[in-house]
Design an enzyme around this catalytic site. Structure first.
Site, PDB file in Angstrom:
ATOM      1  N   LYS A 114      25.075  10.591 -31.685  1.00 45.95           N
ATOM      2  CA  LYS A 114      26.407  10.538 -31.083  1.00 45.95           C
ATOM      3  C   LYS A 114      27.006  11.933 -30.987  1.00 45.95           C
ATOM      4  O   LYS A 114      27.612  12.293 -29.972  1.00 45.95           O
ATOM      5  CB  LYS A 114      27.311   9.623 -31.907  1.00 45.95           C
ATOM      6  CG  LYS A 114      28.633   9.328 -31.258  1.00 45.95           C
ATOM      7  CD  LYS A 114      29.399   8.265 -32.026  1.00 45.95           C
ATOM      8  CE  LYS A 114      30.655   7.867 -31.277  1.00 45.95           C
ATOM      9  NZ  LYS A 114      31.395   6.823 -31.987  1.00 45.95           N
ATOM     10  N   GLY A 142      24.809   9.893 -37.516  1.00 46.11           N
ATOM     11  CA  GLY A 142      25.761  10.261 -36.476  1.00 46.11           C
ATOM     12  C   GLY A 142      25.328  11.424 -35.610  1.00 46.11           C
ATOM     13  O   GLY A 142      26.092  11.896 -34.768  1.00 46.11           O
ATOM     14  N   LEU A 143      24.077  11.893 -35.781  1.00 49.50           N
ATOM     15  CA  LEU A 143      23.629  13.060 -35.023  1.00 49.50           C
ATOM     16  C   LEU A 143      23.442  12.748 -33.542  1.00 49.50           C
ATOM     17  O   LEU A 143      23.757  13.581 -32.686  1.00 49.50           O
ATOM     18  CB  LEU A 143      22.330  13.622 -35.600  1.00 49.50           C
ATOM     19  CG  LEU A 143      22.416  14.203 -37.007  1.00 49.50           C
ATOM     20  CD1 LEU A 143      21.060  14.737 -37.448  1.00 49.50           C
ATOM     21  CD2 LEU A 143      23.471  15.294 -37.079  1.00 49.50           C
ATOM     22  N   VAL A 154      16.768  12.513 -28.580  1.00 52.34           N
ATOM     23  CA  VAL A 154      15.975  12.115 -29.745  1.00 52.34           C
ATOM     24  C   VAL A 154      16.665  12.546 -31.025  1.00 52.34           C
ATOM     25  O   VAL A 154      17.365  13.554 -31.063  1.00 52.34           O
ATOM     26  CB  VAL A 154      14.541  12.717 -29.719  1.00 52.34           C
ATOM     27  CG1 VAL A 154      13.717  12.129 -28.596  1.00 52.34           C
ATOM     28  CG2 VAL A 154      14.557  14.228 -29.617  1.00 52.34           C
ATOM     29  N   SER A 159      20.977   7.404 -38.137  1.00 53.11           N
ATOM     30  CA  SER A 159      22.116   6.752 -38.797  1.00 53.11           C
ATOM     31  C   SER A 159      23.011   7.741 -39.526  1.00 53.11           C
ATOM     32  O   SER A 159      23.791   7.352 -40.389  1.00 53.11           O
ATOM     33  CB  SER A 159      21.639   5.651 -39.755  1.00 53.11           C
ATOM     34  OG  SER A 159      20.898   4.683 -39.049  1.00 53.11           O
ATOM     35  N   GLU A 216      15.693   2.994 -22.680  1.00 49.94           N
ATOM     36  CA  GLU A 216      15.012   1.740 -22.944  1.00 49.94           C
ATOM     37  C   GLU A 216      16.073   0.681 -23.233  1.00 49.94           C
ATOM     38  O   GLU A 216      17.094   0.977 -23.858  1.00 49.94           O
ATOM     39  CB  GLU A 216      14.072   1.892 -24.143  1.00 49.94           C
ATOM     40  CG  GLU A 216      12.885   2.788 -23.852  1.00 49.94           C
ATOM     41  CD  GLU A 216      11.950   2.912 -25.040  1.00 49.94           C
ATOM     42  OE1 GLU A 216      12.171   2.243 -26.070  1.00 49.94           O
ATOM     43  OE2 GLU A 216      10.995   3.685 -24.924  1.00 49.94           O
ATOM     44  N   PRO A 217      15.834  -0.563 -22.792  1.00 54.81           N
ATOM     45  CA  PRO A 217      16.844  -1.611 -22.991  1.00 54.81           C
ATOM     46  C   PRO A 217      17.287  -1.776 -24.438  1.00 54.81           C
ATOM     47  O   PRO A 217      18.446  -2.066 -24.708  1.00 54.81           O
ATOM     48  CB  PRO A 217      16.148  -2.871 -22.473  1.00 54.81           C
ATOM     49  CG  PRO A 217      15.165  -2.362 -21.478  1.00 54.81           C
ATOM     50  CD  PRO A 217      14.692  -1.032 -22.012  1.00 54.81           C
ATOM     51  N   ARG A 218      16.399  -1.534 -25.391  1.00 57.27           N
ATOM     52  CA  ARG A 218      16.742  -1.765 -26.795  1.00 57.27           C
ATOM     53  C   ARG A 218      17.813  -0.810 -27.327  1.00 57.27           C
ATOM     54  O   ARG A 218      18.410  -1.061 -28.356  1.00 57.27           O
ATOM     55  CB  ARG A 218      15.485  -1.700 -27.667  1.00 57.27           C
ATOM     56  CG  ARG A 218      14.835  -0.346 -27.727  1.00 57.27           C
ATOM     57  CD  ARG A 218      13.539  -0.355 -28.564  1.00 57.27           C
ATOM     58  NE  ARG A 218      12.835   0.898 -28.488  1.00 57.27           N
ATOM     59  CZ  ARG A 218      13.114   1.949 -29.237  1.00 57.27           C
ATOM     60  NH1 ARG A 218      14.072   1.880 -30.136  1.00 57.27           N
ATOM     61  NH2 ARG A 218      12.429   3.061 -29.106  1.00 57.27           N
ATOM     62  N   TYR A 273      24.711   3.788 -26.014  1.00 59.38           N
ATOM     63  CA  TYR A 273      25.380   4.614 -25.010  1.00 59.38           C
ATOM     64  C   TYR A 273      26.690   4.025 -24.488  1.00 59.38           C
ATOM     65  O   TYR A 273      27.547   4.762 -24.021  1.00 59.38           O
ATOM     66  CB  TYR A 273      24.422   4.876 -23.840  1.00 59.38           C
ATOM     67  CG  TYR A 273      23.213   5.667 -24.277  1.00 59.38           C
ATOM     68  CD1 TYR A 273      23.314   7.021 -24.564  1.00 59.38           C
ATOM     69  CD2 TYR A 273      21.977   5.053 -24.429  1.00 59.38           C
ATOM     70  CE1 TYR A 273      22.212   7.754 -24.987  1.00 59.38           C
ATOM     71  CE2 TYR A 273      20.871   5.779 -24.847  1.00 59.38           C
ATOM     72  CZ  TYR A 273      20.999   7.121 -25.132  1.00 59.38           C
ATOM     73  OH  TYR A 273      19.905   7.840 -25.552  1.00 59.38           O
TER      74      TYR A 273
END
EC number: 2.3.1.48
Length: 197
Positions: free
Chosen positions: A142, A139-140, A130, A137, A165-167, A172
């Site tokens: 990642k 970069g946290l 989370v 947005s 979730e697919p969205r 990933y």
């Protein structure tokens, strides 16, 4: 991973395609695997360095020390998870093999989080990824995932999975996760709810 609450349909699963071959691992007396020099990973190259994160007021944490569970629960709720019982979060964290969270220095609050459970040698599953919507947005997400994956691989764990979730599957894939590698299919047990009368 953005999972929470009752799952009505099985979420998509992803598995990290390892850059190390566990078949070539050498077993040590401590039962930890080491890899021949030709297979060892280079020092990690993160998209955002620890120093850059710190200069922006973000502190990386790898233990639960200083982690306020009520504040973490607020981040979970902010991304759509149902509010959780903090006593159960505490138990879950006690059974977590690796975790990484980001504290925002100005507020001393958690703003990003991920954890992994597993058997400690072969397999791990990443849960509860989370990022507070106010800090998305940046970069946290990642940054947390890159370091958590690295922490698991340093332990010799090559089979790393997560549910998503697919969205958000696209988030990933650049990190090395693939759907159904080598035809592997996962299944999820879903407890049937009793009809209330």
């Amino acid at each position: 991973m953005f999972l929470g609450g009752t799952i009505s349909t099985p979420p998509a699963s992803l598995r990290l395609r390892s850059t190390l071959n566990p078949q070539n691992a050498v077993t040590q007396s401590s039962s930890q695997a080491t890899f021949p020099a030709a297979m060892q990973r280079k020092p990690p190259s993160y998209s955002i360095s620890d120093e850059d994160l710190e200069s922006r007021g973000f502190l990386l944490r790898r233990t639960t020390e200083g982690l306020n569970l009520d504040q973490l629960n607020s981040v979970f709720a902010a991304v759509g998870f149902p509010r959780r019982d903090t006593a159960k979060i505490e138990v879950a964290l006690q059974h977590t093999d690796a975790l990484l969270w980001v504290e925002y220095e100005k507020t001393r609050r958690p703003v990003a989080f991920a954890r992994a459970t597993g058997d400690g040698v072969f397999n791990a599953i990443i849960w509860d990824v989370v990022v507070d919507p106010s800090f998305q947005s940046c970069g946290l997400g990642k940054a947390v995932m890159e370091r958590l994956i690295e922490d698991l691989q340093v332990k010799g764990i090559c089979n790393i999975a997560l549910y998503s979730e697919p969205r958000v599957l696209g988030f990933y894939r650049p990190l090395g996760f693939v759907s159904d590698p080598d035809g592997i299919k996962g299944m999820v047990f879903i407890r049937k709810q009793r009809n209330k009368k």
